[in-house]
Design an enzyme around this catalytic site. Structure first.
Site, PDB file in Angstrom:
ATOM      1  N   LYS A 114       2.332  -0.605  -1.967  1.00 42.91           N
ATOM      2  CA  LYS A 114       2.181  -1.902  -0.833  1.00 42.91           C
ATOM      3  C   LYS A 114       1.560  -0.773   0.536  1.00 42.91           C
ATOM      4  O   LYS A 114       1.069  -0.590   0.308  1.00 42.91           O
ATOM      5  CB  LYS A 114       3.267  -2.156  -0.187  1.00 42.91           C
ATOM      6  CG  LYS A 114       4.741  -3.402  -0.917  1.00 42.91           C
ATOM      7  CD  LYS A 114       5.875  -3.049   0.116  1.00 42.91           C
ATOM      8  CE  LYS A 114       5.518  -4.312   1.140  1.00 42.91           C
ATOM      9  NZ  LYS A 114       5.649  -5.650   0.539  1.00 42.91           N
ATOM     10  N   THR A 116       0.877  -0.783   2.777  1.00 44.29           N
ATOM     11  CA  THR A 116       1.122  -0.554   4.139  1.00 44.29           C
ATOM     12  C   THR A 116       1.790   1.455   4.063  1.00 44.29           C
ATOM     13  O   THR A 116       1.701   2.009   5.174  1.00 44.29           O
ATOM     14  CB  THR A 116       2.670  -1.484   4.699  1.00 44.29           C
ATOM     15  OG1 THR A 116       2.449  -2.064   5.239  1.00 44.29           O
ATOM     16  CG2 THR A 116       2.936  -0.234   5.428  1.00 44.29           C
ATOM     17  N   TYR A 117       2.190   1.455   2.658  1.00 44.97           N
ATOM     18  CA  TYR A 117       1.926   2.732   2.839  1.00 44.97           C
ATOM     19  C   TYR A 117       0.802   3.078   2.079  1.00 44.97           C
ATOM     20  O   TYR A 117       0.539   4.581   3.004  1.00 44.97           O
ATOM     21  CB  TYR A 117       3.052   3.260   1.550  1.00 44.97           C
ATOM     22  CG  TYR A 117       4.571   3.037   2.155  1.00 44.97           C
ATOM     23  CD1 TYR A 117       5.066   4.115   2.498  1.00 44.97           C
ATOM     24  CD2 TYR A 117       5.541   2.371   1.459  1.00 44.97           C
ATOM     25  CE1 TYR A 117       6.088   3.879   3.207  1.00 44.97           C
ATOM     26  CE2 TYR A 117       6.324   1.848   2.174  1.00 44.97           C
ATOM     27  CZ  TYR A 117       7.248   3.109   2.597  1.00 44.97           C
ATOM     28  OH  TYR A 117       8.061   3.476   3.125  1.00 44.97           O
ATOM     29  N   ALA A 118      -0.256   2.613   0.978  1.00 39.63           N
ATOM     30  CA  ALA A 118      -1.180   3.197   0.967  1.00 39.63           C
ATOM     31  C   ALA A 118      -2.645   3.224   2.427  1.00 39.63           C
ATOM     32  O   ALA A 118      -2.750   4.498   2.437  1.00 39.63           O
ATOM     33  CB  ALA A 118      -2.183   2.081   0.242  1.00 39.63           C
ATOM     34  N   GLU A 140       7.262   7.058  -7.778  1.00 41.76           N
ATOM     35  CA  GLU A 140       6.389   8.984  -7.554  1.00 41.76           C
ATOM     36  C   GLU A 140       6.325   7.864  -5.937  1.00 41.76           C
ATOM     37  O   GLU A 140       5.010   7.567  -6.459  1.00 41.76           O
ATOM     38  CB  GLU A 140       5.931   9.232  -8.149  1.00 41.76           C
ATOM     39  CG  GLU A 140       5.912  10.100  -7.605  1.00 41.76           C
ATOM     40  CD  GLU A 140       4.158  10.975  -8.441  1.00 41.76           C
ATOM     41  OE1 GLU A 140       3.637  11.384  -7.237  1.00 41.76           O
ATOM     42  OE2 GLU A 140       3.715   9.873  -9.141  1.00 41.76           O
ATOM     43  N   GLN A 159       4.965  -3.393  -5.461  1.00 41.57           N
ATOM     44  CA  GLN A 159       5.055  -4.682  -6.068  1.00 41.57           C
ATOM     45  C   GLN A 159       4.726  -4.719  -7.281  1.00 41.57           C
ATOM     46  O   GLN A 159       3.756  -3.849  -7.453  1.00 41.57           O
ATOM     47  CB  GLN A 159       3.600  -5.944  -5.290  1.00 41.57           C
ATOM     48  CG  GLN A 159       3.730  -6.921  -5.861  1.00 41.57           C
ATOM     49  CD  GLN A 159       2.343  -7.664  -5.317  1.00 41.57           C
ATOM     50  OE1 GLN A 159       2.000  -7.936  -5.547  1.00 41.57           O
ATOM     51  NE2 GLN A 159       3.260  -8.470  -4.401  1.00 41.57           N
TER      52      GLN A 159
END
Length: 191
Positions: A114, A116-118, A140, A159
């Site tokens: 997602k 948001t994390y990237a 991971e 996703q």
């Protein structure tokens, strides 16, 4: 006849138990509930946003081991259970999805992290889910930053994109008796 992607995912989840538990709409923070911020999960436009369970294996180098995929030292991980996992700088952690998948014989599934994390320097990696693979997905999380990073359990982390073939595959993951078939927890490398 074509069918909307989100409708197809709902149909596959119901008819083939492809995703359990299945959330048939996207769950996300409502603007009026800023104090209850969550990272969205559930059915999206063309995929399904999975959640991370609260079981983690955090990489540590306390044993000064060499990382060898053919002979992985389980002592390289510290087990942690909790709603927030802190990944050390320039390190990684393994987790699993809340959802259990049963991929149909004519479907290939690709997982992408997602945004948001990237956008925080946290990369989610998962190999494709092959036709007739089933289990909890081992995730991971790589923390590419020089700072500790948080992963939130029970919220969206990646996703799944489902690609349906016009014909079934000749040999499925189940036919090959793949070594990760039926995994139910955070699964380390198997040789």
């Amino acid at each position: 006849m074509s069918i909307r992607a989100d409708s197809w995912i709902r149909k596959m989840a119901v008819e083939h138990n492809m995703i359990q538990p299945f959330v048939e709409r996207q769950i996300r923070q409502e603007p009026m509930q800023a104090e209850n911020k969550i990272i969205s999960y559930g059915v999206s436009s063309y995929g399904y946003d999975v959640r991370c369970a609260n079981e983690f294996k955090i990489f540590t180098n306390i044993n000064s081991s060499i990382v060898d995929p053919k002979k992985f030292d389980e002592r390289s991980f510290v087990d942690f259970v909790g709603d927030v996992c802190i990944i050390p700088p320039n390190s990684f952690a393994l987790a699993r999805t809340v959802e259990f998948f049963k991929i149909p014989r004519n479907v290939l599934t690709i997982c992408l992290g997602k945004s948001t994390y990237a956008r925080c320097g946290i990369i989610v990696n998962v190999t494709p889910l092959e036709p007739e693979w089933e289990g909890h997905v081992t995730l991971e999380f790589s923390n590419t930053t020089p700072l500790p990073a948080k992963i939130y359990a029970h919220e969206g982390v990646a996703q799944m994109i489902f690609l349906q073939a016009s014909e079934v595959c000749e040999t499925s993951y189940a036919d090959r008796a793949g070594k990760y078939q039926g995994q139910t927890g955070v699964t380390l490398p198997l040789t």
